[in-house]
Design an enzyme around this catalytic site. Structure first.
Site, mmCIF file in Angstrom:
data_model
loop_
_atom_site.group_PDB
_atom_site.id
_atom_site.type_symbol
_atom_site.label_atom_id
_atom_site.label_comp_id
_atom_site.label_asym_id
_atom_site.label_seq_id
_atom_site.Cartn_x
_atom_site.Cartn_y
_atom_site.Cartn_z
ATOM 1 N N LYS A 34 0.900 -1.174 -0.065
ATOM 2 C CA LYS A 34 -0.167 -0.130 -0.038
ATOM 3 C C LYS A 34 0.803 1.051 0.033
ATOM 4 O O LYS A 34 0.573 2.138 -0.830
ATOM 5 C CB LYS A 34 -0.927 -0.109 1.235
ATOM 6 C CG LYS A 34 -2.156 0.902 1.216
ATOM 7 C CD LYS A 34 -2.850 0.539 2.440
ATOM 8 C CE LYS A 34 -3.810 -0.534 2.394
ATOM 9 N NZ LYS A 34 -4.599 -0.599 3.800
ATOM 10 N N GLY A 113 -6.406 -10.499 8.177
ATOM 11 C CA GLY A 113 -5.980 -10.487 9.623
ATOM 12 C C GLY A 113 -5.244 -9.147 10.113
ATOM 13 O O GLY A 113 -4.962 -9.489 11.259
ATOM 14 N N MET A 115 -4.378 -5.648 10.901
ATOM 15 C CA MET A 115 -5.198 -4.493 11.489
ATOM 16 C C MET A 115 -6.169 -3.553 10.584
ATOM 17 O O MET A 115 -5.594 -3.252 9.513
ATOM 18 C CB MET A 115 -4.524 -3.694 12.524
ATOM 19 C CG MET A 115 -5.563 -2.954 13.538
ATOM 20 S SD MET A 115 -4.595 -1.552 14.259
ATOM 21 C CE MET A 115 -4.724 -0.192 13.073
ATOM 22 N N ARG A 348 -3.537 -1.252 -6.740
ATOM 23 C CA ARG A 348 -2.826 -2.657 -6.617
ATOM 24 C C ARG A 348 -3.408 -3.400 -7.581
ATOM 25 O O ARG A 348 -4.270 -3.017 -8.309
ATOM 26 C CB ARG A 348 -2.979 -3.165 -5.253
ATOM 27 C CG ARG A 348 -4.601 -3.586 -5.103
ATOM 28 C CD ARG A 348 -4.689 -4.206 -3.836
ATOM 29 N NE ARG A 348 -6.176 -4.158 -3.341
ATOM 30 C CZ ARG A 348 -6.776 -4.289 -2.224
ATOM 31 N NH1 ARG A 348 -6.127 -4.914 -1.188
ATOM 32 N NH2 ARG A 348 -7.882 -4.219 -2.185
ATOM 33 N N HIS A 467 -5.847 -31.872 6.402
ATOM 34 C CA HIS A 467 -6.441 -33.340 5.701
ATOM 35 C C HIS A 467 -7.133 -33.062 4.671
ATOM 36 O O HIS A 467 -7.170 -33.586 3.521
ATOM 37 C CB HIS A 467 -6.854 -34.038 6.858
ATOM 38 C CG HIS A 467 -7.629 -35.359 6.512
ATOM 39 N ND1 HIS A 467 -9.002 -35.452 5.943
ATOM 40 C CD2 HIS A 467 -6.950 -36.442 6.089
ATOM 41 C CE1 HIS A 467 -8.926 -36.841 5.797
ATOM 42 N NE2 HIS A 467 -7.786 -37.615 5.760
ATOM 43 N N ARG A 630 1.958 -49.593 -25.096
ATOM 44 C CA ARG A 630 2.671 -50.446 -24.036
ATOM 45 C C ARG A 630 1.899 -51.868 -24.170
ATOM 46 O O ARG A 630 0.648 -52.048 -24.104
ATOM 47 C CB ARG A 630 2.351 -49.889 -22.895
ATOM 48 C CG ARG A 630 2.997 -50.820 -21.740
ATOM 49 C CD ARG A 630 2.866 -50.347 -20.178
ATOM 50 N NE ARG A 630 1.208 -50.384 -19.918
ATOM 51 C CZ ARG A 630 0.693 -49.978 -18.812
ATOM 52 N NH1 ARG A 630 1.304 -49.300 -17.727
ATOM 53 N NH2 ARG A 630 -0.498 -50.030 -18.369
ATOM 54 N N GLU A 775 10.603 -48.147 -14.605
ATOM 55 C CA GLU A 775 9.657 -47.849 -13.385
ATOM 56 C C GLU A 775 10.230 -48.858 -12.146
ATOM 57 O O GLU A 775 9.494 -49.028 -11.398
ATOM 58 C CB GLU A 775 8.196 -48.230 -13.999
ATOM 59 C CG GLU A 775 8.256 -49.410 -14.745
ATOM 60 C CD GLU A 775 6.712 -49.681 -15.074
ATOM 61 O OE1 GLU A 775 5.864 -49.039 -14.781
ATOM 62 O OE2 GLU A 775 6.536 -50.424 -16.071
ATOM 63 N N SER A 794 10.519 -44.696 -21.157
ATOM 64 C CA SER A 794 9.398 -44.087 -20.847
ATOM 65 C C SER A 794 9.225 -44.170 -19.377
ATOM 66 O O SER A 794 9.129 -45.263 -18.860
ATOM 67 C CB SER A 794 8.100 -44.384 -21.275
ATOM 68 O OG SER A 794 7.035 -43.849 -20.721
ATOM 69 N N ASN A 798 4.487 -43.273 -11.930
ATOM 70 C CA ASN A 798 3.630 -43.937 -10.544
ATOM 71 C C ASN A 798 4.497 -45.075 -10.003
ATOM 72 O O ASN A 798 4.489 -45.141 -8.662
ATOM 73 C CB ASN A 798 2.287 -44.262 -11.216
ATOM 74 C CG ASN A 798 1.429 -43.258 -11.752
ATOM 75 O OD1 ASN A 798 2.039 -42.108 -11.584
ATOM 76 N ND2 ASN A 798 0.499 -43.473 -12.431
ATOM 77 N N CYS A 862 5.453 -40.818 -18.488
ATOM 78 C CA CYS A 862 3.864 -41.071 -18.830
ATOM 79 C C CYS A 862 3.141 -41.456 -17.418
ATOM 80 O O CYS A 862 1.949 -41.728 -17.490
ATOM 81 C CB CYS A 862 3.831 -42.408 -19.633
ATOM 82 S SG CYS A 862 4.309 -43.879 -18.813
HETATM 83 P P1 ADP Z 1 -8.108 -1.999 3.262
HETATM 84 O O1 ADP Z 1 -6.786 -2.404 3.296
HETATM 85 O O2 ADP Z 1 -8.822 -2.736 4.152
HETATM 86 O O3 ADP Z 1 -8.716 -1.495 2.138
HETATM 87 P P2 ADP Z 1 -7.531 0.900 3.608
HETATM 88 O O4 ADP Z 1 -6.296 1.310 4.193
HETATM 89 O O5 ADP Z 1 -7.430 0.790 2.285
HETATM 90 O O6 ADP Z 1 -8.060 -0.594 4.134
HETATM 91 O O7 ADP Z 1 -8.713 1.804 4.152
HETATM 92 C C1 ADP Z 1 -10.030 1.471 4.403
HETATM 93 C C2 ADP Z 1 -10.800 2.450 3.745
HETATM 94 O O8 ADP Z 1 -10.687 3.629 4.149
HETATM 95 C C3 ADP Z 1 -10.704 2.395 2.076
HETATM 96 O O9 ADP Z 1 -12.169 2.862 1.503
HETATM 97 C C4 ADP Z 1 -9.805 3.545 2.039
HETATM 98 O O10 ADP Z 1 -10.144 4.419 0.690
HETATM 99 C C5 ADP Z 1 -10.119 4.642 3.210
HETATM 100 N N1 ADP Z 1 -9.272 5.664 3.464
HETATM 101 C C6 ADP Z 1 -7.884 5.221 3.997
HETATM 102 N N2 ADP Z 1 -7.385 6.253 4.156
HETATM 103 C C7 ADP Z 1 -8.017 7.359 3.918
HETATM 104 C C8 ADP Z 1 -8.077 8.817 3.882
HETATM 105 N N3 ADP Z 1 -7.016 9.191 4.532
HETATM 106 N N4 ADP Z 1 -9.166 9.495 3.592
HETATM 107 C C9 ADP Z 1 -10.232 9.097 3.094
HETATM 108 N N5 ADP Z 1 -10.375 7.906 3.247
HETATM 109 C C10 ADP Z 1 -9.365 6.839 3.509
HETATM 110 MG MG MG Z 2 -7.686 -0.610 0.697
HETATM 111 MG MG MG Z 3 3.663 -49.262 -14.549
#
Ligand code: ADP
Ligand code: MG
Ligand code: MG
Length: 907
Positions: A34, A113, A115, A348, A467, A630, A775, A794, A798, A862
């Site tokens: 990002k 996962g 923040m 991205r 599994h 074969r 084989e 060949s 397996n 094969c």
């Molecule tokens: P995520 O990785 O979950 O997408 P982001 O960091 O991209 O998290 O942000 C979550 C939301 O908040 C997104 O919709 C992003 O565009 C918006 N956002 C993040 N920073 C700003 C900002 N400075 N001003 C306005 N919106 C923001």
């Molecule tokens: Mg985002």
């Molecule tokens: Mg065989």
């Protein structure tokens, strides 16, 4: 001593680039995906709010020290913040023009996962007042304030969303309104106050009014979230290194919620499921950040923005194109419009379906954005598999109700009724012909029968090597595992998702390609192998690969399909398959039962025309391409009825004989008994303790030379016949299971004499080869000797895997092998992915030794590995001539072989 630089303003990318030698990968590792892309957008002049990124190195240092910022980091944050202040003319915590920021996490690879972002950092009682003065919009300001307290509370302090939501619901009720946006400034002000009380109750301290403290706590929380359980689990499952760390990007807030000339949205430069080259996205007017994805309000299609704000739309369109040109990749973007001004907040590489991946790669070549090599490398060989498995209709996905997400461990779409245990799954599927999805918290070896009977598998726990994942991939069953949003209540035969209850027998649909679970029955389709983009991509792949791609085909129809998919020869025709057909099996059994040579010859003579037709059919279809046939391989008992069944049938017949009402019945019963008794005796005498290592392969040909001689006669008569029809023929006769060169010399002598006899009779010269399968380890070890009697090898990988490991595949895969993989004793299933260190070494040795004796030796494999990308790469490395795989895997093998060649060249 100069302190290390931990913090980089968005406009300092050139400095970072210099430091890491213009290595984009290294930039992303330092600034997170990002942060790196925000800085890059700034560098190419796009409208990005001012900001800076705290590096992943700072995160790692923080975590290593057990929770203190590294030396100098916070000072650098303050300095960077000052720069932003002068750039924006605002002040953080200022009472005139307060600066507000967002605090966003971002690692090298985007991963769940981590923040969540906290928006509106910097608001407190004073700045709220200033903002109201500035904007003259108290409603907007209090709404932003309460969002900060809520987000900070839940994201940084881990308070559940529920108490906050309850307050908003109550506020709506007492104001008598339906929607949040109908609440007044006063309502939001009260909500914000109540939120602060909730915050205090849950954390035992006051909501931090000091903006710097807010920022500091949020930054620390992002760092710590790197080691959160969900993030760690995900990295384990996805194979992402744990020492990368996350960066923190601090971004000046822009507001999409300041009125109707404001909006926020997400968009992709091309269609994520079809790959069509046009912008695609959603937006909301008068909304902030997450509102678009949160699904609280109905979003609008991006195309409507064109009407609503034509100038902004045109600008966005221009930027989207520019970003694609710049990255030469499909982009997934986030934007916000504040009072008619467009701001870019993220870009991205966009996620896409396999179909879109193929189309986008090809389109980009034709648009001159990338070269063919890049396009070929951009499509994962397993993506091609998508074109051969059922998938959900894109429209069905769009209209479907997503229940949960998990890991996409085994591709394909499956629809079925929920069954909560293996026995239920099997009973429903087998006895009632139902389509079922087996759903379990996780699976274990006892569950395999149910998994096999099910259309697909869904678990709430487990990762990519669980599994369930291993079994599903093994048997090609679509599967989603680790869908942690599901609470499975086995006792009550139900599962709960977001307060919705799904009962056993309810329909669900799972998308193993994407890792999604949907409610009900989504419509499926089989994507088209004739997809024009795929055809083009594969033709480019063919330009790069050096490894041949042949196919395993026993029948003309399989050969025809394989040719359509691009096969260049038949690497394995199992000539015994035809003996199992109903019009041939009786003759074959007679051949086995024969007491006298003349009986045996009669039975074989009856089989000859059948085999001749089988082979002629293949030769006609293959039209001059090599065809490896074969000779009979399995032990003879496989062609007789099962011994246990025979014994019980005989017992049955004898009881009926006792109660037979008349002479005619007795006569027929007696005849039947006599015949079955003979079969039983022969089956008994053919019984072996270890049939896999018994009388089979070349040993069988030595034991009953008339049998293989008949097969060779059939091959050459067919070849002569087809040549006379004006079609070119290249038969290659393959003798299975050689362990000692003398076996081969003996068999070949007899067989080649027969071949020459046929050619003399028919007065036709055929260009043929004789060769053998490798084989058994002994064959590989003595390959130089064996190559003296063979024009080709060949590798039957397996059997070679079974005999190298000393593991019987059928027994192991249903048993301990899964545990071996789960516990990491084996990194992967050696029957699926060629074992490089052991089996690979034997192949390497055999090829090298074989070619010392016979430099023109043709070498291929094969086994099933011939269609598996990693094994194909190994075959390329080992200098094989071709891989041979099932017709359905031919397209995948073509692409995988191209990848192997391109990667080997660049390495
Ligand atoms: P995520 O990785 O979950 O997408 P982001 O960091 O991209 O998290 O942000 C979550 C939301 O908040 C997104 O919709 C992003 O565009 C918006 N956002 C993040 N920073 C700003 C900002 N400075 N001003 C306005 N919106 C923001
Ligand atoms: Mg985002
Ligand atoms: Mg065989």
């Amino acid at each position: 001593m100069q302190t290390k630089k931990w913090v980089f303003s968005f406009d300092e990318l050139d400095m970072v680039n210099n430091a890491v030698g213009d290595d984009w990968d290294a930039v992303r590792e330092l600034l997170g995906g990002k942060g790196a892309n925000l800085a890059e957008m700034v560098r190419i002049g796009l409208p990005v709010p001012h900001g800076f990124t705290v590096s992943t190195e700072a995160c790692n240092a923080y975590l290593k020290s057990g929770g203190t910022f590294p030396q100098g980091m916070w000072d650098q944050v303050l300095a960077a913040l000052q720069t932003v202040e002068s750039q924006t003319g605002k002040r953080f915590g200022g009472e005139e023009a307060p600066l507000l920021v967002s605090c966003r996490s971002g690692a090298k690879f985007s991963m769940p996962g981590m923040m969540d972002t906290v928006l509106n950092i910097g608001l407190n009682s004073q700045t709220v007042a200033a903002m109201i003065r500035l904007t003259d919009d108290a409603r907007f300001v209090y709404d932003s304030y309460r969002r900060l307290i809520q987000m900070f509370g839940s994201v940084v302090m881990g308070i559940a969303d529920e108490p906050f939501e309850t307050v908003i619901t109550a506020a709506r009720r007492s104001a008598g309104v339906e929607n949040d946006n109908e609440l007044s400034a006063d309502d939001w002000k009260k909500v914000a106050d109540t939120f602060k009380a909730i915050y205090r109750r849950h954390t035992t301290h006051d909501f931090p009014e000091d903006p710097f403290k807010q920022l500091k706590m949020a930054t620390e929380a992002v760092f710590k979230s790197w080691n959160g359980k969900r993030a760690v689990d995900y990295r384990n499952a996805a194979g992402i290194a744990h020492d990368l760390g996350t960066a923190v990007s601090v971004v000046t807030m822009v507001f999409g919620n300041m009125g109707d000339d404001c909006a926020t949205g997400v968009a992709m430069t091309r269609h994520g499921s079809t790959g069509e080259p046009h912008l695609e996205g959603d937006y909301l007017t008068n909304a902030q950040g997450e509102d678009v994805v949160a699904g609280i309000r109905m979003t609008r299609d991006l195309s409507q923005l064109k009407e609503e704000m034509p100038d902004v739309y045109a600008e966005f369109e221009r930027i989207a194109k520019l970003l694609e040109d710049h990255y030469r990749e499909m982009q997934d973007m986030e934007f916000t419009i504040e009072r008619g001004k467009l701001w870019m907040l993220q870009t991205r590489d966009g996620k896409r379906t396999a179909q879109a991946a193929v189309r986008i790669a090809v389109d980009m070549v034709e648009e001159g954005r990338i070269d063919r090599k890049t396009a070929v490398l951009r499509v994962n060989p397993e993506h091609v598999d998508f074109f051969l498995h059922p998938q959900f209709e894109p429209t069905a996905i769009a209209g479907g109700r997503l229940l949960a997400r998990g890991l996409n461990v085994s591709p394909g779409a499956a629809v079925g009724q929920v069954a909560f245990d293996a026995n239920m799954a099997e009973a429903w599927a087998k006895r009632e012909g139902k389509q079922v999805i087996m759903v379990r918290p996780e699976t274990k070896p006892d569950d395999v029968h149910g998994m096999l009977a099910a259309q697909g598998i869904l678990t709430s726990r487990g990762g990519r090597t669980s599994h369930a994942a291993l079994v599903a991939r093994q048997f090609g069953k679509p599967a989603v595992v680790g869908a942690s949003g599901l609470t499975i209540d086995l006792a009550n035969r139900q599962m709960i998702v977001d307060s919705q209850t799904i009962h056993e027998g309810d329909w669900i649909s799972i998308d193993g390609t994407a890792g999604n679970v949907y409610e009900g029955q989504l419509e499926t389709m089989v994507p088209d192998i004739k997809d024009p983009w795929l055809i083009k991509l594969l033709s480019w792949a063919d330009e790069f690969r050096t490894l041949g791609v042949w196919t395993n085909a026993d029948y003309p129809r399989d050969a025809r399909r394989a040719l359509e998919y691009g096969a260049q020869g038949i690497g394995l025709c199992r000539s015994e398959h035809m003996f199992f057909e109903t019009d041939r099996l009786p003759h074959f059994q007679k051949m086995i039962m024969a007491d006298y040579p003349v009986e045996r010859r009669e039975a074989l003579a009856a089989l000859l025309p059948f085999q001749r037709e089988d082979f002629a059919g293949l030769f006609r279809v293959m039209d001059g391409k090599p065809v490896i046939i074969r000779l009979i391989d399995p032990p003879l008992h496989e062609f007789l009825p099962d011994l246990v069944e025979l014994v019980s049938e005989l017992a049955d017949l004898k009881i009926r004989l006792k109660h037979a009402p008349d002479m005619t019945t007795i006569d027929t019963l007696l005849a039947d008994i006599r015949q079955k008794e003979q079969l039983r005796k022969r089956a008994q005498s053919l019984k072996e303790a270890n049939p896999m290592l018994g009388l089979r392969g070349v040993r069988l040909g030595i034991y009953i030379p008339e049998l293989t001689t008949m097969q060779v006669r059939a091959i050459f008569e067919a070849a002569c016949m087809v040549v006379k029809e004006g079609i070119d023929v290249h038969p290659e006769v393959m003798i299975p299971l050689t362990s000692h060169v003398n076996e081969l010399v003996r068999q070949r002598g007899v067989l080649e004499a027969e071949a020459k006899a046929v050619m003399a009779e028919q007065e036709v010269e055929i260009a043929y080869k004789f060769g053998t399968m490798i084989e058994l380890p002994r064959a590989a070890l003595t390959a130089d000797q064996i190559a003296g009697a063979a024009e080709f090898f060949s590798f039957g990988t397996n059997d070679l895997t079974q005999t190298t490991f000393g593991i019987s595949r059928d027994d192991a895969e249903a048993g301990f092998l899964i545990e071996y993989m789960e516990t990491g004793i084996l990194p992967s299933n050696p029957f699926a992915t060629l074992d490089r260190d052991g089996v690979g070494q034997l192949i390497d040795m055999a090829v090298k030794k074989g070619r010392t004796t016979n430099p023109a030796l043709e070498c291929g494999i094969c086994g099933e590995h011939g269609g598996e990308p990693q094994s194909i790469a190994l075959c390329h490395e080992l200098g094989l001539t071709y891989v041979s795989c099932s017709p359905f895997r031919v397209p995948i093998a073509r692409l995988a072989a191209a990848h192997a060649a391109l990667k080997a060249k660049s390495a």
